[in-house]
Write an enzyme that holds these catalytic residues in place. Structure first.
Site, short mmCIF file in Angstrom:
data_model
loop_
_atom_site.label_atom_id
_atom_site.label_comp_id
_atom_site.label_asym_id
_atom_site.label_seq_id
_atom_site.Cartn_x
_atom_site.Cartn_y
_atom_site.Cartn_z
N ASP A 87 -103.79 32.70 48.01
CA ASP A 87 -103.94 31.96 46.75
C ASP A 87 -104.37 30.51 47.04
OD1 ASP A 87 -101.54 30.97 47.71
OD2 ASP A 87 -100.36 31.44 45.92
N SER A 88 -104.49 30.17 48.33
CA SER A 88 -105.08 28.87 48.72
C SER A 88 -106.50 28.74 48.17
CB SER A 88 -105.08 28.72 50.24
OG SER A 88 -105.67 29.85 50.85
N ASP A 104 -102.59 38.12 48.47
CA ASP A 104 -101.51 37.18 48.23
C ASP A 104 -101.11 37.26 46.75
OD1 ASP A 104 -99.79 35.17 48.95
OD2 ASP A 104 -101.32 33.61 49.12
N LYS A 133 -98.67 39.90 49.95
CA LYS A 133 -97.78 38.86 50.50
C LYS A 133 -97.02 38.22 49.37
CE LYS A 133 -99.27 34.68 52.08
NZ LYS A 133 -98.53 33.73 51.22
N GLU A 185 -93.97 35.04 48.61
CA GLU A 185 -93.22 33.90 49.17
C GLU A 185 -91.74 34.03 48.80
OE1 GLU A 185 -94.98 30.14 48.06
OE2 GLU A 185 -96.95 30.73 48.77
N GLU A 238 -94.40 29.25 57.65
CA GLU A 238 -95.27 28.08 57.45
C GLU A 238 -94.47 26.77 57.54
OE1 GLU A 238 -97.77 28.15 53.95
OE2 GLU A 238 -98.51 26.13 54.33
O1 KIV Z 1 -102.60 31.13 50.50
C1 KIV Z 1 -102.70 31.03 51.73
O2 KIV Z 1 -103.78 30.84 52.29
C2 KIV Z 1 -101.48 31.17 52.51
C3 KIV Z 1 -101.55 30.78 53.95
C4 KIV Z 1 -101.43 29.32 54.07
C5 KIV Z 1 -100.53 31.50 54.77
O3 KIV Z 1 -100.46 31.52 52.00
#
Ligand code: KIV
Length: 270
Positions: free
Chosen positions: A51-52, A90, A119, A121, A188
């Site tokens: 989600d970056s 993510d 993924k 969090e 992280e």
């Molecule tokens: O969203 C992302 O790119 C991430 C990485 C920083 C692990 O969660």
């Protein structure tokens, strides 16, 4: 000194990743589209459609406004481009607040893309969500330590594991995720001592970002590692090329050519 390693020539599975713990460091990068995913194919074991993308590609301040529709759209593109890496979608902020919502959204991720895992969090407090997913045949990559989706509720990005009590908490988080069935955990923004304690405490691989070289693998955001994202450079990012500079030089050459009417020259016309 770096060593020369061979390309990856087989499809990477969850079993491949599990077997690498303590044997060979795992490489992971983010990707958000087919063009770059294709370039990354065969170069790394895993791709995270993070989600970056909300920050590096959509120009937003943080990751919080990414949506499930966006993550699915970008994951479809990545799956079109890369065939060999294990691809992880993510789950965006708000898409897994209850076990039922998490299962519904992750089921969409599996049905509408070819991602092999999702993924999420969170540690101990999210173990019930991870359990709900894994018991519904959805593979989960955990994410603990500095968690960008907690930015606003935590009041900023905070490096974790500075005190023993926090290291203990992170180890508990990792153990809870392992027990709930996560196949690996992203760690992280933690002190190296914490990353080591976590990596030693679980039998699933840990993938570090800003966590030192003691984890079982590393992940970096591709636009950071290739120098395309210029807003800020976190301390843990090594830049493997200066992408922004090269693009600007290319554009300057193009502009000069066009203004001088040197492009298109004879070889570029019908
Ligand atoms: O969203 C992302 O790119 C991430 C990485 C920083 C692990 O969660």
């Amino acid at each position: 000194m770096s060593i020369h390693t061979p390309k990856i020539d087989k499809k990477v599975t969850l079993t491949t990743i599990s077997k690498m713990k303590g044997v060979e460091p795992i490489t992971m990068v983010t990707a958000y589209d087919a063009l770059f995913a294709k370039l990354f194919d065969g170069e790394v074991e895993m791709i995270l459609v993070g989600d970056s993308l909300n920050m590096s590609f959509l120009g937003k301040e943080d990751t919080l406004s990414a949506t499930m529709d966006q993550m699915i759209y970008h994951t479809q593109a990545v799956c079109n481009g890369a065939k060999l890496p294990l691809i992880v979608l993510d789950m965006p902020f708000g898409s897994y607040t209850t076990p039922e919502l998490a299962v519904a959204n992750a089921t969409r991720a599996y049905q509408e893309t070819s991602a092999q895992a999702v993924k999420i969090e969170g540690g101990k407090s999210r173990a019930n969500i991870v359990k709900a997913l894994t018991s519904n045949s959805i593979a989960v990559l955990g994410h603990i330590g500095l968690m960008p989706q907690f930015l606003r509720s935590d009041g900023g990005y905070r490096v974790r594991g500075k005190e023993q009590s926090d290291i203990d908490e992170l180890v508990e988080d990792a153990k809870a995720l392992e027990k709930a069935g996560a196949f690996a955990i992203v760690i992280e923004g933690v002190k190296v001592e914490a990353a080591k304690a976590i990596t030693d405490a679980v039998s699933i691989p840990t993938i570090g970002i800003g966590a030192g070289n003691v984890t079982d693998g590393q992940v970096l955001v591709w636009s950071d590692m290739f120098g395309f994202f210029e807003e800020f450079k976190p301390k843990f990012v090594k830049q493997y090329m200066n992408g922004a500079k090269q693009i600007r030089e290319g554009l300057e050459n193009y502009r000069n050519d066009v203004k001088a009417k040197e492009f298109p020259s004879k070889e570029y016309i019908y």
